[in-house]
Design a protein around this motif. Sequence first.
Motif, mmCIF file in Angstrom:
data_model
loop_
_atom_site.group_PDB
_atom_site.id
_atom_site.type_symbol
_atom_site.label_atom_id
_atom_site.label_comp_id
_atom_site.label_asym_id
_atom_site.label_seq_id
_atom_site.Cartn_x
_atom_site.Cartn_y
_atom_site.Cartn_z
ATOM 1 N N LEU A 1 -45.056 -32.988 -19.159
ATOM 2 C CA LEU A 1 -46.111 -32.709 -20.129
ATOM 3 C C LEU A 1 -47.216 -31.854 -19.522
ATOM 4 O O LEU A 1 -47.750 -30.946 -20.177
ATOM 5 C CB LEU A 1 -46.688 -34.020 -20.666
ATOM 6 N N ARG A 2 -47.557 -32.140 -18.282
ATOM 7 C CA ARG A 2 -48.632 -31.368 -17.651
ATOM 8 C C ARG A 2 -48.150 -29.983 -17.213
ATOM 9 O O ARG A 2 -48.813 -28.973 -17.495
ATOM 10 C CB ARG A 2 -49.200 -32.137 -16.453
ATOM 11 N N ARG A 3 -47.008 -29.924 -16.543
ATOM 12 C CA ARG A 3 -46.550 -28.651 -15.963
ATOM 13 C C ARG A 3 -46.072 -27.672 -17.029
ATOM 14 O O ARG A 3 -46.347 -26.470 -16.948
ATOM 15 C CB ARG A 3 -45.463 -28.904 -14.924
ATOM 16 N N MET A 4 -45.348 -28.164 -18.021
ATOM 17 C CA MET A 4 -44.841 -27.270 -19.060
ATOM 18 C C MET A 4 -45.787 -27.180 -20.252
ATOM 19 O O MET A 4 -45.895 -26.126 -20.883
ATOM 20 C CB MET A 4 -43.456 -27.744 -19.542
ATOM 21 N N GLY A 5 -46.466 -28.289 -20.572
ATOM 22 C CA GLY A 5 -47.342 -28.307 -21.737
ATOM 23 C C GLY A 5 -48.749 -27.820 -21.446
ATOM 24 O O GLY A 5 -49.149 -26.744 -21.871
ATOM 25 N N GLU A 6 -49.498 -28.595 -20.671
ATOM 26 C CA GLU A 6 -50.896 -28.247 -20.396
ATOM 27 C C GLU A 6 -51.012 -26.919 -19.657
ATOM 28 O O GLU A 6 -51.887 -26.103 -19.970
ATOM 29 C CB GLU A 6 -51.556 -29.354 -19.575
ATOM 30 N N GLU A 7 -50.160 -26.689 -18.665
ATOM 31 C CA GLU A 7 -50.312 -25.509 -17.818
ATOM 32 C C GLU A 7 -49.639 -24.262 -18.374
ATOM 33 O O GLU A 7 -50.070 -23.140 -18.074
ATOM 34 C CB GLU A 7 -49.759 -25.814 -16.418
ATOM 35 N N ARG A 8 -48.602 -24.430 -19.198
ATOM 36 C CA ARG A 8 -47.833 -23.265 -19.654
ATOM 37 C C ARG A 8 -47.722 -23.156 -21.167
ATOM 38 O O ARG A 8 -47.094 -22.227 -21.675
ATOM 39 C CB ARG A 8 -46.437 -23.274 -19.009
ATOM 40 N N GLY A 9 -48.344 -24.078 -21.880
ATOM 41 C CA GLY A 9 -48.468 -23.934 -23.323
ATOM 42 C C GLY A 9 -47.249 -24.236 -24.151
ATOM 43 O O GLY A 9 -47.200 -23.911 -25.340
#
Length: 308
Positions: free
Chosen positions: A155-163
């Motif tokens: 969630l953080r690496r693909m979602g928060e950081e890469r949208g």
Amino acid sequence: MSKIILTCAVTGSIHTPSMSPYLPFRAEDIADQAVAAAKAGAAILHLHARDPETGHPSARAAHYMAFLPEIARRSDAIINLTTGGSAVMSLDERLEGPLAAEPEMCSLNMGTMNFALYPMTARITDWCFEWERPFLEGSDDLVFKNTPRDIEAVLRRMGEERGARFEFECYDTGHLTMLRHFMDRGLVRAPVFLQFVFSVLGGMEALPENLTHMKRLADRYFGEDYLFSVLAAGRHQMPMAAMAAGMGGHVRVGLEDSLMIARGQLARSNAEQVAKVRGIVEALGREVASPAEARAMLGLKGADHVRF
């Protein structure tokens, strides 16, 4: 009812080349079948990578980049990359391709589970590659690991950081409560796109009452802040798709989920399955969503914000 989003899962990591000569694993075949599926009506292309020499599941960035630019050049479909990869991969291995590509969407399995493929070996007598039989037989002692720590990392690496937005794959009721947990923590925002997964040995059986139960629970946990889609493996693919469409949901088909187009008949392409399910849902009065309409429904960042 709203327009229906058709997803096509083009190759996956479950079926092996010996099971069907139509399962794409070379880059050019994955690209050609993905583009054809989009032309048939799939707004979302759910993609895995394969080693082009052996058909073995892969998540290497180089294997993804061998077909992603070609699909994007020839189609405006939404590219949705797996973060599940294969159950035999570590989390870092599974994320190599998605981190490099930064797609609009990623799939995300919402829990750790048994993922048993070994019954498939009984149907095969001639093997194309040496890795296939041990890969399938070894799944009687295989756990697909996706702990809360793993889920948070995705969630953080693909979602928060890469949208990226997510196709949240839910194989059981507890996966819905895990998703609600991450929404309460602020790591997932509405609307959520749920993918109810049936017929994997280790998850839910493809029964109508299981689908209606999942829908009731989703209503309870997410109110009006979600869309749901249904995939059912094997022979249950089309009946469960029809039920989902009649309930106002969305559907997923493709050779990742079933190799067949009818009883005893191999599908010759992903596009053949998309065309069949499109006929079913349109006969039920549903109108198929375009990629642009699906992007708006799901709140995606747009194809101009990816790296392929």
